[in-house]
Design an enzyme around this catalytic site. Structure first.
Site, PDB file in Angstrom:
ATOM      1  CG  ASN A 291      -0.331  -0.099   2.498  1.00 29.61           C
ATOM      2  OD1 ASN A 291       0.819  -0.523   2.602  1.00 29.61           O
ATOM      3  ND2 ASN A 291      -1.035   0.300   3.533  1.00 29.61           N
TER       4      ASN A 291
ATOM      5  CD  GLU B  40       4.664  -1.100  12.588  1.00 29.95           C
ATOM      6  OE1 GLU B  40       3.436  -1.002  12.766  1.00 29.95           O
ATOM      7  OE2 GLU B  40       5.493  -0.612  13.356  1.00 29.95           O
TER       8      GLU B  40
ATOM      9  CB  CYS C 169      -2.161  -0.801   8.276  1.00 28.90           C
ATOM     10  SG  CYS C 169      -1.032   0.575   8.547  1.00 28.90           S
TER      11      CYS C 169
ATOM     12  CD  GLU D 271       8.056   0.160  10.331  1.00 30.37           C
ATOM     13  OE1 GLU D 271       7.023   0.513   9.753  1.00 30.37           O
ATOM     14  OE2 GLU D 271       9.003  -0.435   9.775  1.00 30.37           O
TER      15      GLU D 271
END
Ligand code: NDP
Length: 694
Positions: free
Chosen positions: A359, A456, A490, A668
């Protein structure tokens, strides 16, 4: 009337003039004869002025060499942008490097003077190394679309050597032995011949034999061999964009070996030195924003108005952020009384791997590589098979910025190639962005070699709108949190809980604004909602919409595939809002990853917190309210790694990003990511004699 020229421009013009004079001088009187005084005489300025701009002779010559080398880089970039195929791009590198102007006596003699000094002058050595790296990286990444990685690597080296060799012979023979045309024909015939050999059946057999040869015992490819190609498609049109060779065990072994050698050199630099290279990479990304955004749009189907504003630039922000932090990565001093002290060192892990989702391909590659490299690691990055193109551009950008060869490498392939990374003994950490199921598989595969993992993963995040919220902001947040990137985000707040007292008003404003969203050609700057990533994914999203209807949710807007005109060729779905949703519906429980929002009604705070938390996911959450006491109270109780108050889906690089529960492990961005790419070493230092009972 004359317009005053800014001082910077005047200085730039003066520098450029002195560099041109230097190139003339090299052509006329050679390296030894070219002195600051001589340049000053030719340019009719004082020697002090030349020294003011360039320091000494080495500085002046380095600047001139850099100008020539930059000129080629710019022309190569323009030619690459025009070339339609990987073979065309390889040809572009050959054609520009052996163009008629490179055979011109003036430029050619200057180049020759530089080559003669490269071994002795540090500055020239640096420019030459960057020039070589750039050429190799351009050649390698395009050849890899045609032949397996290892062959691509060696053919790229041969082409680069031949370009330099043919040019050098021509220059040494005073341009008698070859001209631009014959040099290019020679190289073209050589490349065509090698590609034929490597892609014909006996060549393919040889290639697959190399791939399946027992690798240094490192990569375990599982039950079947990894090979073949990936066809990359534009999801908005169905047009084929590229065909890439899949990397197997031999390529991964070679990549790890090369990365490991590069990492040792890289980790020996100071943080500030590493930061400078990352800073240059950020500048190069910014300079190429439009071109890279367009490539990202073609590959992902996301609207250009998003990719040009976010995808490339957020990657550059991330590189700049970690470039700045690199010099500050440090351990701590620990006081252990008068007889000892301790300290910790924060050391890199070694070779790490990043595996990306489709994405935000370039952004994900930057989010992983920037902290990894800042900390002194090497990174091997596998983009998703559907969106592999911009990571290759990032590899080029890093090479141009001066990253050592092999320190950041992109490998291509599907899940099996990913598994070669997760199971490799030479890789110390995996950072994955992907689905929950993939996260579990990665963690299981990483267990035998006890790799660290950052995961993630997916989400089904709640966005809670209280009765006192500013309604337009809440509606804007819900739109951002559901329809940006056609809902393929997400952290999307796909479960929108709205207080019963304002639900009707909220739905009405939402309906009007969602229905007005412009679905269209992703390359049209007016388009707000582009294509979904693939036909398969679109079918999945449409399947969820059908189930939402069947299970009794009320469709407010959208709910259909968009097939008007040219859009029929692509994967477009209208922004869809369902009202009257219940917690047990499929559209409310499962991650859809498309433009589908579910609105749910609630009555009180405790109830909505319990319902918001009743999910296995825990990636993100949002709260809209004007009561800040309540906002913080509610946020503290929400089980989510990333939260917003009165906004949604904003992810500045300074803030750590990641999930809890099944949405992931580790973080992250922010300083937190530094901990995930380093390991601590504790050192005890005695300041007295050893007291021993023995
Ligand atoms: P996938 O999990 O399907 O794939 C992610 C990456 O992992 C791809 O490169 C894929 O390869 C690779 N892969 C798949 N299986 C394995 C395996 N067994 N071992 C190693 N690598 C493997 O995710 P998608 O690409 O479909 O992305 C969508 C998902 O990503 C959604 O669930 C979304 O929520 C999540 N996501 C999470 C984000 C976060 O930060 N939390 C951000 C963005 C997305 P390939 O595809 O090439 O086969």
């Amino acid at each position: 009337m004359s317009v005053p020229v800014p001082r910077d421009e005047l200085e730039e013009a003066r520098r450029a003039q002195l560099i041109e004079v230097t190139i003339d001088s090299l052509a006329d009187v050679g390296y030894v004869g070219t002195t600051l005084a001589q340049i000053a005489r030719r340019a009719d300025v004082s020697p002090g002025l030349v020294a003011h701009y360039f320091g000494d002779k080495d500085g002046l010559l380095e600047a001139a060499f850099r100008t020539l080398s930059r000129g080629i880089a710019t022309r190569v970039r323009a030619a690459l942008a025009l070339a339609g195929t990987p073979r065309g791009r390889v040809q572009a590198v050959i054609d520009v490097n052996l163009a008629p102007e490179e055979f011109d006596r003036r430029t050619g003699t200057a180049w020759l003077a530089f080559w003669g000094q490269v071994l002795h002058v540090e500055g020239l050595k640096r420019v030459q190394a960057a020039y070589q790296r750039r050429m190799l990286s351009n050649l390698r990444s395009d050849l890899r679309s045609m032949i397996p990685g290892e062959e691509a690597r060696s053919l790229a080296a041969m082409i680069a050597a031949m370009i330099d060799g043919v040019w050098l012979r021509a220059a040494l023979s005073q341009w008698q032995e070859a001209d631009s045309g014959s040099a290019r024909s020679l190289l073209t015939a050589f490349v065509d011949g090698r590609l034929r050999d490597l892609t014909q059946p006996h060549g393919a057999a040889a290639a697959s034999a190399t791939r399946s040869a027992p690798a240094s015992g490192a990569a375990e490819s599982g039950s079947h061999k990894v090979s073949g190609t990936i066809t990359v498609v534009n999801p908005a049109t169905g047009a084929e964009l590229a065909e890439l060779a899949v990397d197997g065990a031999a390529q991964i072994d070679a990549a790890v070996e090369e990365a490991s050698a590069a990492q040792k050199r890289w980790a020996a630099l100071t943080g500030a030195e590493r930061g400078r290279v990352l800073q240059r990479a950020a500048q190069l990304l910014r300079a190429r924003n439009t071109e890279l955004a367009e490539l990202e749009t073609r590959n992902t189907g996301k609207p250009i108005q998003e990719t040009v504003a976010v995808d490339v630039l957020s990657g550059a922000d991330c590189l700049e952020y970690y470039a700045g932090l690199a010099a500050g990565i440090a351990g701590e001093h620990i006081d252990l009384g008068p007889k000892a002290f301790g300290y910790t060192r924060r050391e890199p892990l070694g070779v790490v791997a990043g595996i990306g989702a489709w994405n935000y391909p370039l952004q994900i590659a930057c989010w992983k590589s920037a902290p990894a490299l800042a900390c002194g690691n090497a990174m091997i990055f596998k983009p998703a098979e559907l969106t592999p193109l911009t990571a290759l551009e990032l590899e080029r950008v890093f090479a141009e910025a001066g990253l050592p060869d092999g320190l950041f490498q992109v490998v291509q392939g599907r899940a099996e190639t990913g598994r070669l990374l997760t199971r490799h003994r030479g890789i110390r950490k995996i950072s994955l962005t992907g689905e929950v199921g993939t996260g579990k598989a990665v963690m299981a595969d990483a267990a035998p070699t006890l790799k660290q993992v950052t995961l993630e993963l997916g989400g089904k995040s709640p966005l809670i709108v209280f009765e006192d919220a500013k309604l337009d902001n809440a509606v804007a947040g819900a739109l951002l949190g559901n329809f940006y990137s056609a809902g393929e985000v997400c952290s999307n707040g796909t479960r929108v809980f709205v207080h019963r007292s304002i639900r009707a008003a909220f739905i009405e404003r939402l309906r009007v604004r969602a229905a007005a969203l412009r679905v269209g050609d992703p390359l049209d700057p007016r388009t707000q909602v582009g294509a979904l990533i693939s036909t398969e994914h679109m079918e999945k999203v449409l399947g969820f919409i059908a189930r939402g209807r069947a299970q009794g949710a009320r469709l407010i807007t959208g709910g259909n595939r968009v097939t008007e005109g040219e859009l029929a060729r692509g994967c477009f779905v209208a922004p869809t809002v369902f009202d009257h949703c219940h917690d047990d519906m499929d559209i409310v429980r499962r991650e859809i990853f498309g433009p589908v929002m579910s609105v749910l009604e609630f009555s009180d705070e405790d109830e909505v917190i319990a319902r918001a938390n009743a999910t296995e996911f825990g990636l993100a959450a949002g709260v809209f309210t004007n009561d800040l006491t309540r906002a913080h109270r509610v946020i503290a109780q929400l089980q989510a790694g990333t939260c917003w108050i009165n906004h949604y889906n904003i992810t500045p690089v300074e803030l750590p990003f990641g999930g809890v529960k099944m949405s992931g492990l580790g973080r992250e961005n922010g300083r937190a990511a530094l901990e995930h790419y380093t390991q601590l070493k504790s050192v005890y230092v005695a300041l007295s004699d050893v007291e021993s009972p023995y």
